[in-house]
Enzyme design. Structure first.
Site: not given
Ligand code: GAR
Length: 203
Positions: A12, A110
């Site tokens: 998150g 993304h």
């Molecule tokens: C982030 O890097 C986001 O861009 C990616 O997952 C991570 C979540 O981090 N999303 C994807 O890969 C979707 N295809 P977070 O929970 O710390 O925000």
């Protein structure tokens, strides 16, 4: 006032960037009204709690029928009059019932420059591993509208990040977050809240 739901699955940090932006006054036309997690263990739920934001968990595993899962999500959003849905590290794919209920009102962050390293199977560290394996010199992040094609909706914002020779997937992931994701996601939310608020006040 535009009511925002943030959908999460993991740590998150993007949710945190949105909370920090909100606290700094970046969303004069909007407020984060709900954090919806795909699993109970998501640390993002702690972040919601610390910020005093309502949260809920809807796990795909608890539904035999995928359409039931989608309907449960729509119900959770509509019962709180959510106007804008932000996928911030949400790793479950949303089906047609959700997309149809929020046309042009669901955005996703993304961690690459779409159309590179995106689509089914490209999430989290896998995206950065793929960029390093390919040997690209520049990657970045993209905020886009969500439609039925994974990572296929209209691009709203992108920011490039340079790859360094000593990068590992973990190092690169962190730099893409810091230099791109945590900046363009709040920017996109502010922009959409402004647009949707104007539309509502005209209508
Ligand atoms: C982030 O890097 C986001 O861009 C990616 O997952 C991570 C979540 O981090 N999303 C994807 O890969 C979707 N295809 P977070 O929970 O710390 O925000």
């Amino acid at each position: 006032m535009i009511k925002i739901a943030v959908l999460v699955s993991g740590g998150g940090t993007n949710l945190q960037a949105l909370i920090d932006a909100q606290n700094a006054g970046a969303f004069p036309n909007g407020e984060i009204a709900l954090v919806l997690a795909s699993n109970q263990k998501a640390y993002a739920l702690e972040r919601a709690k610390n910020a005093g934001i309502e949260s809920a968990v809807i796990s795909r595993k608890s539904f035999d029928d995928p359409a039931e899962y989608d309907r449960a999500i729509v119900k959770a959003l509509q019962s709180r009059q959510i106007d804008l849905v932000v996928l911030a590290g949400f790793l479950s794919i949303l089906g047609k019932p959700v997309i149809d209920a929020y046309p042009d009102r669901i955005i996703n962050i993304h961690p690459s420059l779409i159309p590179s390293f995106c689509g089914a199977g490209f999430y989290g560290l896998r995206v950065h591993q793929a960029a390093l394996d390919y040997g690209v010199k520049v990657t970045g992040a993209t905020v886009h509208l969500v439609n039925e094609i994974p990572d296929g909706g209209r691009i709203l914002l992108q920011k490039a990040v340079e790859i360094q020779p000593e990068d590992t997937p973990e190092i690169l992931q962190r730099r893409v977050m810091e230099e791109a994701e945590w900046k363009i996601l709040p920017q996109a939310v502010a922009m959409l809240c402004r647009q949707l608020d104007q539309k509502e006040n005209k209508g």
